[in-house]
Motif scaffolding. Structure first.
Motif, PDB file in Angstrom:
ATOM      1  N   ARG A  96      25.264  40.639  42.151  1.00  0.00           N
ATOM      2  CA  ARG A  96      24.090  39.768  42.256  1.00  0.00           C
ATOM      3  C   ARG A  96      23.188  40.122  41.076  1.00  0.00           C
ATOM      4  O   ARG A  96      22.780  41.261  40.933  1.00  0.00           O
ATOM      5  CB  ARG A  96      23.354  39.983  43.576  1.00  0.00           C
ATOM      6  N   ARG A  97      22.932  39.149  40.205  1.00  0.00           N
ATOM      7  CA  ARG A  97      22.120  39.376  39.010  1.00  0.00           C
ATOM      8  C   ARG A  97      22.681  40.518  38.154  1.00  0.00           C
ATOM      9  O   ARG A  97      21.956  41.306  37.574  1.00  0.00           O
ATOM     10  CB  ARG A  97      20.663  39.662  39.377  1.00  0.00           C
ATOM     11  N   GLY A  98      24.023  40.606  38.133  1.00  0.00           N
ATOM     12  CA  GLY A  98      24.674  41.628  37.339  1.00  0.00           C
ATOM     13  C   GLY A  98      24.660  43.010  37.947  1.00  0.00           C
ATOM     14  O   GLY A  98      25.110  43.976  37.326  1.00  0.00           O
ATOM     15  N   VAL A  99      24.180  43.119  39.184  1.00  0.00           N
ATOM     16  CA  VAL A  99      24.073  44.416  39.857  1.00  0.00           C
ATOM     17  C   VAL A  99      24.997  44.430  41.075  1.00  0.00           C
ATOM     18  O   VAL A  99      25.128  43.423  41.779  1.00  0.00           O
ATOM     19  CB  VAL A  99      22.611  44.667  40.303  1.00  0.00           C
ATOM     20  N   SER A 223      29.993  31.012  32.935  1.00  0.00           N
ATOM     21  CA  SER A 223      30.799  32.229  32.890  1.00  0.00           C
ATOM     22  C   SER A 223      30.051  33.329  33.618  1.00  0.00           C
ATOM     23  O   SER A 223      28.841  33.240  33.819  1.00  0.00           O
ATOM     24  CB  SER A 223      31.051  32.657  31.443  1.00  0.00           C
ATOM     25  N   SER A 224      30.764  34.368  34.017  1.00  0.00           N
ATOM     26  CA  SER A 224      30.132  35.488  34.715  1.00  0.00           C
ATOM     27  C   SER A 224      29.050  36.133  33.864  1.00  0.00           C
ATOM     28  O   SER A 224      28.020  36.573  34.367  1.00  0.00           O
ATOM     29  CB  SER A 224      31.189  36.544  35.085  1.00  0.00           C
ATOM     30  N   LYS A 225      29.262  36.177  32.546  1.00  0.00           N
ATOM     31  CA  LYS A 225      28.277  36.785  31.650  1.00  0.00           C
ATOM     32  C   LYS A 225      26.983  35.990  31.666  1.00  0.00           C
ATOM     33  O   LYS A 225      25.887  36.549  31.617  1.00  0.00           O
ATOM     34  CB  LYS A 225      28.838  36.857  30.232  1.00  0.00           C
ATOM     35  N   GLN A 226      27.097  34.658  31.733  1.00  0.00           N
ATOM     36  CA  GLN A 226      25.919  33.807  31.734  1.00  0.00           C
ATOM     37  C   GLN A 226      25.211  33.837  33.082  1.00  0.00           C
ATOM     38  O   GLN A 226      23.991  33.971  33.166  1.00  0.00           O
ATOM     39  CB  GLN A 226      26.310  32.354  31.408  1.00  0.00           C
ATOM     40  N   THR A 227      25.977  33.674  34.161  1.00  0.00           N
ATOM     41  CA  THR A 227      25.382  33.541  35.483  1.00  0.00           C
ATOM     42  C   THR A 227      25.103  34.868  36.164  1.00  0.00           C
ATOM     43  O   THR A 227      24.391  34.928  37.160  1.00  0.00           O
ATOM     44  CB  THR A 227      26.313  32.718  36.399  1.00  0.00           C
ATOM     45  N   LYS A 228      25.688  35.950  35.633  1.00  0.00           N
ATOM     46  CA  LYS A 228      25.539  37.293  36.205  1.00  0.00           C
ATOM     47  C   LYS A 228      26.086  37.373  37.628  1.00  0.00           C
ATOM     48  O   LYS A 228      25.620  38.125  38.463  1.00  0.00           O
ATOM     49  CB  LYS A 228      24.068  37.750  36.168  1.00  0.00           C
ATOM     50  N   LYS A 229      27.081  36.537  37.918  1.00  0.00           N
ATOM     51  CA  LYS A 229      27.811  36.605  39.185  1.00  0.00           C
ATOM     52  C   LYS A 229      29.195  36.019  38.934  1.00  0.00           C
ATOM     53  O   LYS A 229      29.389  35.265  37.982  1.00  0.00           O
ATOM     54  CB  LYS A 229      27.082  35.836  40.296  1.00  0.00           C
ATOM     55  N   PRO A 230      30.177  36.345  39.777  1.00  0.00           N
ATOM     56  CA  PRO A 230      31.519  35.813  39.559  1.00  0.00           C
ATOM     57  C   PRO A 230      31.532  34.291  39.657  1.00  0.00           C
ATOM     58  O   PRO A 230      30.946  33.708  40.573  1.00  0.00           O
ATOM     59  CB  PRO A 230      32.334  36.437  40.702  1.00  0.00           C
ATOM     60  N   VAL A 231      32.164  33.604  38.689  1.00  0.00           N
ATOM     61  CA  VAL A 231      32.240  32.149  38.745  1.00  0.00           C
ATOM     62  C   VAL A 231      33.217  31.732  39.833  1.00  0.00           C
ATOM     63  O   VAL A 231      34.150  32.458  40.167  1.00  0.00           O
ATOM     64  CB  VAL A 231      32.664  31.549  37.389  1.00  0.00           C
ATOM     65  N   LEU A 232      33.004  30.560  40.388  1.00  0.00           N
ATOM     66  CA  LEU A 232      33.822  29.988  41.446  1.00  0.00           C
ATOM     67  C   LEU A 232      33.873  30.879  42.688  1.00  0.00           C
ATOM     68  O   LEU A 232      34.823  30.819  43.466  1.00  0.00           O
ATOM     69  CB  LEU A 232      35.239  29.688  40.935  1.00  0.00           C
ATOM     70  N   GLU A 233      32.836  31.678  42.871  1.00  0.00           N
ATOM     71  CA  GLU A 233      32.764  32.538  44.048  1.00  0.00           C
ATOM     72  C   GLU A 233      32.699  31.704  45.326  1.00  0.00           C
ATOM     73  O   GLU A 233      33.303  32.047  46.340  1.00  0.00           O
ATOM     74  CB  GLU A 233      31.530  33.438  43.933  1.00  0.00           C
TER      75      GLU A 233
END
Length: 325
Positions: A96-99, A223-233
């Protein structure tokens, strides 16, 4: 650090910069590992959109004790973060938010209690912002709608017959209602006119719907880098969002055998679904829906009195269309 987007709104940026340490002080758990994870989440790059909107829209009311406005802004952010923690449990989210999420680090039980604790922090701040029974009831009603929206999601999981109307009912409860609360409550506690309160509810609801659709669009195009969460979760957990719903209407034959696998979807299957959603036009149709809602929100904002806050709302709403995370 407050998100960079607020640098374009200097006076709101100052208020949000002061709000961040206030939020950290509002959380005071003796369980230090959980306390650390909550404060880490509060500091880990959220946009502060909800308290930001709260501050902007409060300017359509009267000048009141700034401490009450700050408490009101803190309340909506704490409620938002509480729902995020619970969402991570439901979706079994690793990030969540890269954490790393609380439920991954310390288990679902502790994550649920952490979210519940933040609900109590939320109501503490509500009481600091207002003690009017009608205002308190508005918060209670909003919280019930938000939680009901989350529960409604259960009936739609892996449901290939889910419609656009079903989707809007779901996101209105779980996302848009909180935006509506931000606008309305900021107007109410600053003694704005009934017309401003009502218009704020419409603006907040429409922006909230558009914002959620954009979030779901980014799940397929980001992408995960942009959204800071796994894509298509969402897809992995059986949550069908608007791009997929539209794609399923346009290309059901290709999607059905993949969606029939439900929990057994492989990474390769998910990649195929992503390609179909894009190639079928489902993603583009969702983008058009978000654009339409944003235009509607801008039309509502145009009805507001001429002042700085009106132009800030217009600018911020337009920025939501081009966000990449």
């Amino acid at each position: 650090m407050v998100h960079a987007l607020w640098r374009q709104f200097p006076r709101i940026n100052l208020k949000l910069t002061a709000l961040e340490p206030y939020l950290l002080k509002a959380v005071n758990l003796s369980n230090q590992p959980i306390h650390h994870k909550i404060t880490q989440l509060l500091k880990s790059g959220g946009k502060f959109l909800r308290p930001g909107f709260f501050y902007i829209y409060s300017e359509f009311g009267e000048k009141i004790d700034p401490a009450k406005v700050k408490a009101g802004a803190a309340a909506v952010e704490l409620l938002h973060v509480a729902t995020l923690i619970h969402d991570d449990v439901i979706d079994e989210s690793p990030l969540r938010r890269g954490v790393e999420t609380i439920q991954v680090k310390y288990g679902q039980k502790h994550a649920i209690y952490a979210g519940d604790y933040l609900f109590t922090c939320y109501f503490t701040q509500v009481l600091k912002s207002t003690q009017e029974p009608a205002d308190m009831k508005r918060h209670v009603d909003a919280m019930q709608i938000i939680l009901a929206g989350e529960l409604d999601q259960m009936q739609y999981n892996f449901n290939q017959k889910m419609t656009e109307a079903d989707y809007f009912q779901e996101i209105t409860g779980k996302t848009a209602e909180l935006f509506k609360l931000c606008f309305q409550q900021s107007a109410i506690i600053t003694h704005a006119s009934d017309e401003i309160v009502e218009l704020g509810g419409k603006i907040g609801l429409t922006i909230g719907q558009a914002y959620q659709i954009l979030d779901d669009i980014l799940d397929y195009s980001g992408s995960s880098k942009q959204t800071k969460k796994p894509v298509l979760e969402d897809l992995k957990s059986g949550v069908y969002t608007l791009p997929l719903i539209f794609a399923n209407q346009l290309d059901h034959q290709d999607l059905k055998p993949l969606l029939d696998k439900r929990e057994q979807l492989s990474d390769e299957d998910i990649a195929k679904i992503q390609k179909i959603v894009i190639s079928s036009g489902g993603l583009e149709k969702a983008i058009q829906t978000a654009d339409s809602l944003t235009d509607k929100a801008l039309g509502l904002i145009n009805q507001l009195p001429e002042q700085k806050a009106k132009h800030d709302l217009e600018k911020l709403t337009k920025m939501l269309l081009t966000r990449k995370q």
